[in-house]
Design a protein around this motif. Structure first.
Motif, PDB file in Angstrom:
ATOM      1  N   VAL A   5       0.785  -1.421  -0.129  1.00  0.00           N
ATOM      2  CA  VAL A   5       0.227  -0.026   0.019  1.00  0.00           C
ATOM      3  C   VAL A   5       0.982   1.304   0.100  1.00  0.00           C
ATOM      4  O   VAL A   5       1.796   1.526   0.775  1.00  0.00           O
ATOM      5  N   PRO A   6       0.418   2.210  -0.951  1.00  0.00           N
ATOM      6  CA  PRO A   6       1.400   3.387  -0.785  1.00  0.00           C
ATOM      7  C   PRO A   6       1.078   4.276   0.546  1.00  0.00           C
ATOM      8  O   PRO A   6       0.013   4.356   0.822  1.00  0.00           O
ATOM      9  N   GLY A   7       2.213   4.744   1.068  1.00  0.00           N
ATOM     10  CA  GLY A   7       1.833   5.934   2.046  1.00  0.00           C
ATOM     11  C   GLY A   7       3.081   6.910   1.956  1.00  0.00           C
ATOM     12  O   GLY A   7       4.089   6.849   1.165  1.00  0.00           O
ATOM     13  N   ARG A   8       2.730   8.050   2.723  1.00  0.00           N
ATOM     14  CA  ARG A   8       3.508   9.141   2.919  1.00  0.00           C
ATOM     15  C   ARG A   8       4.124   9.062   4.122  1.00  0.00           C
ATOM     16  O   ARG A   8       3.801   9.015   5.290  1.00  0.00           O
ATOM     17  N   VAL A   9       5.630   9.689   3.884  1.00  0.00           N
ATOM     18  CA  VAL A   9       6.378   9.551   5.412  1.00  0.00           C
ATOM     19  C   VAL A   9       6.204  10.769   5.836  1.00  0.00           C
ATOM     20  O   VAL A   9       6.343  12.078   5.286  1.00  0.00           O
ATOM     21  N   THR A  10       5.662  10.851   7.220  1.00  0.00           N
ATOM     22  CA  THR A  10       5.490  11.969   8.086  1.00  0.00           C
ATOM     23  C   THR A  10       6.949  12.307   9.080  1.00  0.00           C
ATOM     24  O   THR A  10       6.894  13.366   9.237  1.00  0.00           O
ATOM     25  N   GLU A  11       7.493  11.471   9.459  1.00  0.00           N
ATOM     26  CA  GLU A  11       8.265  11.592  10.556  1.00  0.00           C
ATOM     27  C   GLU A  11       9.497  10.373  10.268  1.00  0.00           C
ATOM     28  O   GLU A  11       9.008   9.292   9.687  1.00  0.00           O
ATOM     29  N   ILE A  12      10.762  10.663  10.586  1.00  0.00           N
ATOM     30  CA  ILE A  12      11.850   9.732  10.429  1.00  0.00           C
ATOM     31  C   ILE A  12      12.400   9.833  11.911  1.00  0.00           C
ATOM     32  O   ILE A  12      12.828  10.734  12.288  1.00  0.00           O
ATOM     33  N   GLU A  13      12.732   8.471  12.551  1.00  0.00           N
ATOM     34  CA  GLU A  13      13.610   8.482  13.430  1.00  0.00           C
ATOM     35  C   GLU A  13      14.468   7.131  13.654  1.00  0.00           C
ATOM     36  O   GLU A  13      14.137   6.226  12.807  1.00  0.00           O
ATOM     37  N   ASP A  14      15.695   7.326  14.335  1.00  0.00           N
ATOM     38  CA  ASP A  14      16.291   6.033  14.676  1.00  0.00           C
ATOM     39  C   ASP A  14      15.891   5.424  15.946  1.00  0.00           C
ATOM     40  O   ASP A  14      15.761   5.879  16.997  1.00  0.00           O
ATOM     41  N   ARG A  15      15.701   4.038  15.699  1.00  0.00           N
ATOM     42  CA  ARG A  15      15.231   3.215  16.965  1.00  0.00           C
ATOM     43  C   ARG A  15      16.083   2.002  16.923  1.00  0.00           C
ATOM     44  O   ARG A  15      16.054   1.153  15.979  1.00  0.00           O
ATOM     45  N   ASP A  16      16.680   1.856  18.237  1.00  0.00           N
ATOM     46  CA  ASP A  16      17.685   0.595  18.333  1.00  0.00           C
ATOM     47  C   ASP A  16      18.775   0.661  16.971  1.00  0.00           C
ATOM     48  O   ASP A  16      18.780  -0.581  16.513  1.00  0.00           O
ATOM     49  N   GLY A  17      19.142   1.681  16.517  1.00  0.00           N
ATOM     50  CA  GLY A  17      19.974   1.430  15.384  1.00  0.00           C
ATOM     51  C   GLY A  17      19.317   1.218  14.056  1.00  0.00           C
ATOM     52  O   GLY A  17      19.945   1.076  12.872  1.00  0.00           O
ATOM     53  N   THR A  18      18.068   1.523  14.024  1.00  0.00           N
ATOM     54  CA  THR A  18      17.148   0.978  12.744  1.00  0.00           C
ATOM     55  C   THR A  18      16.197   2.480  12.411  1.00  0.00           C
ATOM     56  O   THR A  18      15.747   3.051  13.141  1.00  0.00           O
ATOM     57  N   ARG A  19      16.368   2.418  11.062  1.00  0.00           N
ATOM     58  CA  ARG A  19      15.794   3.794  10.692  1.00  0.00           C
ATOM     59  C   ARG A  19      14.193   3.506  10.464  1.00  0.00           C
ATOM     60  O   ARG A  19      13.736   2.551   9.424  1.00  0.00           O
ATOM     61  N   MET A  20      13.434   4.099  11.058  1.00  0.00           N
ATOM     62  CA  MET A  20      12.000   3.821  11.182  1.00  0.00           C
ATOM     63  C   MET A  20      11.200   5.329  10.743  1.00  0.00           C
ATOM     64  O   MET A  20      11.662   6.161  10.800  1.00  0.00           O
ATOM     65  N   ALA A  21      10.106   4.969  10.376  1.00  0.00           N
ATOM     66  CA  ALA A  21       9.379   6.159  10.038  1.00  0.00           C
ATOM     67  C   ALA A  21       7.815   6.017  10.404  1.00  0.00           C
ATOM     68  O   ALA A  21       7.518   4.923  10.679  1.00  0.00           O
ATOM     69  N   THR A  22       7.303   7.327  10.455  1.00  0.00           N
ATOM     70  CA  THR A  22       5.848   7.321  10.771  1.00  0.00           C
ATOM     71  C   THR A  22       5.213   7.501   9.330  1.00  0.00           C
ATOM     72  O   THR A  22       5.506   8.309   8.568  1.00  0.00           O
ATOM     73  N   VAL A  23       4.450   6.587   8.887  1.00  0.00           N
ATOM     74  CA  VAL A  23       3.816   6.811   7.544  1.00  0.00           C
ATOM     75  C   VAL A  23       2.119   6.780   7.567  1.00  0.00           C
ATOM     76  O   VAL A  23       1.640   6.019   8.303  1.00  0.00           O
ATOM     77  N   ASP A  24       1.761   7.669   6.612  1.00  0.00           N
ATOM     78  CA  ASP A  24       0.156   7.997   6.567  1.00  0.00           C
ATOM     79  C   ASP A  24      -0.241   7.373   5.352  1.00  0.00           C
ATOM     80  O   ASP A  24       0.287   7.437   4.343  1.00  0.00           O
ATOM     81  N   PHE A  25      -1.042   6.132   5.499  1.00  0.00           N
ATOM     82  CA  PHE A  25      -1.754   5.666   4.374  1.00  0.00           C
ATOM     83  C   PHE A  25      -3.375   6.173   4.538  1.00  0.00           C
ATOM     84  O   PHE A  25      -4.396   5.545   4.889  1.00  0.00           O
ATOM     85  N   GLY A  26      -3.501   7.245   3.682  1.00  0.00           N
ATOM     86  CA  GLY A  26      -4.777   7.866   3.610  1.00  0.00           C
ATOM     87  C   GLY A  26      -5.545   7.955   4.806  1.00  0.00           C
ATOM     88  O   GLY A  26      -6.672   7.623   4.907  1.00  0.00           O
ATOM     89  N   GLY A  27      -4.906   8.223   6.050  1.00  0.00           N
ATOM     90  CA  GLY A  27      -5.523   8.417   7.369  1.00  0.00           C
ATOM     91  C   GLY A  27      -5.160   7.649   8.254  1.00  0.00           C
ATOM     92  O   GLY A  27      -5.252   7.751   9.534  1.00  0.00           O
ATOM     93  N   VAL A  28      -4.780   6.336   7.814  1.00  0.00           N
ATOM     94  CA  VAL A  28      -4.148   5.349   8.868  1.00  0.00           C
ATOM     95  C   VAL A  28      -2.675   5.480   8.894  1.00  0.00           C
ATOM     96  O   VAL A  28      -2.260   5.495   7.875  1.00  0.00           O
ATOM     97  N   VAL A  29      -2.490   5.500  10.314  1.00  0.00           N
ATOM     98  CA  VAL A  29      -0.903   5.852  10.566  1.00  0.00           C
ATOM     99  C   VAL A  29      -0.368   4.620  11.077  1.00  0.00           C
ATOM    100  O   VAL A  29      -0.787   4.012  12.177  1.00  0.00           O
ATOM    101  N   LYS A  30       1.143   4.351  10.464  1.00  0.00           N
ATOM    102  CA  LYS A  30       1.792   3.120  10.919  1.00  0.00           C
ATOM    103  C   LYS A  30       3.155   3.280  11.228  1.00  0.00           C
ATOM    104  O   LYS A  30       3.592   4.211  10.418  1.00  0.00           O
TER     105      LYS A  30
END
Lengths: 106, 374
Positions: A5-30
């Motif tokens: 599913v396509p999604g838009r990156v809204t935030e990026i952070e490093d967690r336990d040495g892993t690059r993670m993002a908050t992604v918005d899928f048309g209103g659902v955030v994961k």
């Protein structure tokens, strides 16, 4: 499960040495792992599968696909409550099962 | 043409269809590999919009459907053990094992949890150090990299109470097996777009050449399917057999190199049984020896479980394109989503489920058994 599913990156952070993002899928955030697309930036779109960004996508394609998925009910299928879906499919003998666990409600 | 109005761009759909109609001169049988594509085709009636000469055959590209019964039984056995938290994607809950499914195991007291991502399962393991957390790692090349990364992370973070029940499969060996079948009617393939987003298209030219079959990388939206069909038919009419990328917005020829590198590190090739089809040589992945500690099959000693599949379910023929779902005697009678004989009837990407779901909606105008098939 196999669709992405396509999604838009809204935030990026490093967690336990892993690059993670908050992604918005048309209103659902994961939360999404960016390890396979390390160059992805805030505001950009990607196709995401089971919590992993797999390939960049242009904004127009992403928006069209998201709109289509929503109309087809596929966002609900991907992000909805799987226990409810399973209970429905199983019929009334299972519909009154105990409460849905927290993981499935997220 | 009621279906055409539902397309995102009906005018473009009409042009693509006109183009297909204008170039077809003889019968062609194309296989769409991806289960998501099958659902798009049935839902939008694409098979009915195409010229009569163009037949779409449904392929084995539903990861839930091709997971062998014995792997489901191993999952059920592990999920039933005390002290285990068994994590899975939601679409595995109702896939029938021998006599029951994961949904029922939970009803019997098993701690079965649905996660969105395998990393969620790893997080559960971190939060529950006194429990064994097992993730059900099935799927094609799209799903394998996330699962590989999760095992890599588990090792990196020193998380010992996490393991993977792994049954990953690959598309190219399945295409090869289909082409080698004596009953094969497939003349062109619509390759699965998201698999190629990860793996690129490098594995396909040799297959296209060896079997003289066009392979067109295709997305799963209605217009993507029409464009994939158009390009495949054009090749067939011209006597060509090349690999063509009709889904460039999501597929780069090289795929995703980072994901491929992780796959090569965590997994190694192995023969895999496909539900209803049998063993296809070198068609899957298992954990490589460096990650064997994270293999649930060994950790829970379920490697010996060997289940025979029920003969009444003909999903293997459906998965190979030898039988349309509604040509099966059990379809809609002894086999329904509520009482499925096989996974193709319950998976969200299963061909039988697609026929049941969408053809059933046509009952008001035509009885199920009389529904036209492409």
């Amino acid at each position: 499960m196999c669709l992405a599913v396509p999604g838009r990156v809204t935030e990026i952070e490093d967690r336990d040495g892993t690059r993670m993002a908050t992604v918005d899928f048309g209103g659902v955030v994961k939360e999404v792992c960016l390890e396979y697309l390390p160059d992805l930036q805030v505001g950009e779109y990607a196709i995401v599968h089971v919590g992993f960004a797999l390939q960049k996508l242009d904004e127009e394609s992403a928006r069209q696909t998201l709109e289509l998925f929503e109309n087809l009910g596929m966002l609900q299928e991907e992000f909805g409550d799987p226990w409810e879906l399973a209970a429905e499919a199983s019929g009334p003998q299972w519909a009154d099962n105990e409460e849905v666990p927290q993981e499935a409600q997220q | 043409m009621k279906y055409l109005d539902e397309f995102q761009d009906p005018d473009l759909a009409r042009r693509l269809l006109d183009d297909i109609h204008s170039v077809v001169t003889r019968p062609w049988a194309l296989m769409e590999v991806c289960g998501g594509q099958t659902h798009t085709i049935i839902r939008h009636g694409i098979d009915q919009l195409l010229p009569d000469q163009v037949e779409l055959i449904h392929g084995p590209g539903c990861p839930v459907c091709v997971t062998p019964l014995e792997v489901i039984d191993k999952a059920l056995e592990i999920a039933s053990r005390p002290g285990v938290i068994f994590c899975s994607f939601g679409d595995m809950l109702r896939v029938p094992g021998t006599g029951r499914d994961l949904f029922q195991v939970r009803g019997e007291g098993g701690d079965v949890r649905v996660v969105y991502s395998p990393l969620d399962a790893l997080h559960i393991a971190q939060q529950n150090p006194d429990r064994e957390v097992v993730f059900f790692g099935i799927g094609f090349e799209t799903t394998a990299p996330p699962n590989a990364m999760t095992v890599y992370q588990a090792r990196k973070l020193g998380i010992r109470n996490f393991s993977l029940l792994v049954s990953h499969v690959r598309v190219p060996p399945a295409i090869e097996a289909i082409m080698q079948s004596p009953n094969c009617r497939v003349q062109g393939f619509l390759a699965a777009g998201h698999v190629c987003s990860v793996m690129g298209i490098g594995e396909y030219p040799e297959l296209a050449d060896r079997y003289r079959v066009p392979i067109v990388v295709t997305g799963f939206e209605p217009l993507d399917i029409l464009e994939g069909v158009r390009r495949t038919v054009l090749q067939l009419e011209r006597g060509e057999h090349t690999v063509d990328n009709a889904y460039p917005r999501a597929v780069r020829p090289e795929g995703n190199p980072a994901a491929q590198a992780m796959l090569a590190d965590v997994f190694e090739g192995t023969d895999r049984a496909w539900r209803g089809i049998g063993v296809i040589p070198d068609s899957g992945w298992r954990l490589s020896s460096r990650y064997r500690d994270f293999d649930a099959e060994h950790r829970f000693s379920v490697a010996g479980i060997d289940t025979r599949e029920p003969a009444e379910c003909r999903s293997g023929e459906v998965l190979q394109g030898l039988l349309k779902p509604n040509e099966c005697a059990a379809f809609g009678t002894t086999c329904t989503p509520r009482n499925p004989l096989g996974a193709t009837m319950v998976s969200s990407e299963g061909a039988c489920a697609a026929y049941y779901l969408y053809r059933r909606l046509d009952i008001t105008t035509a009885p199920l058994e009389a529904s036209p098939v492409a």
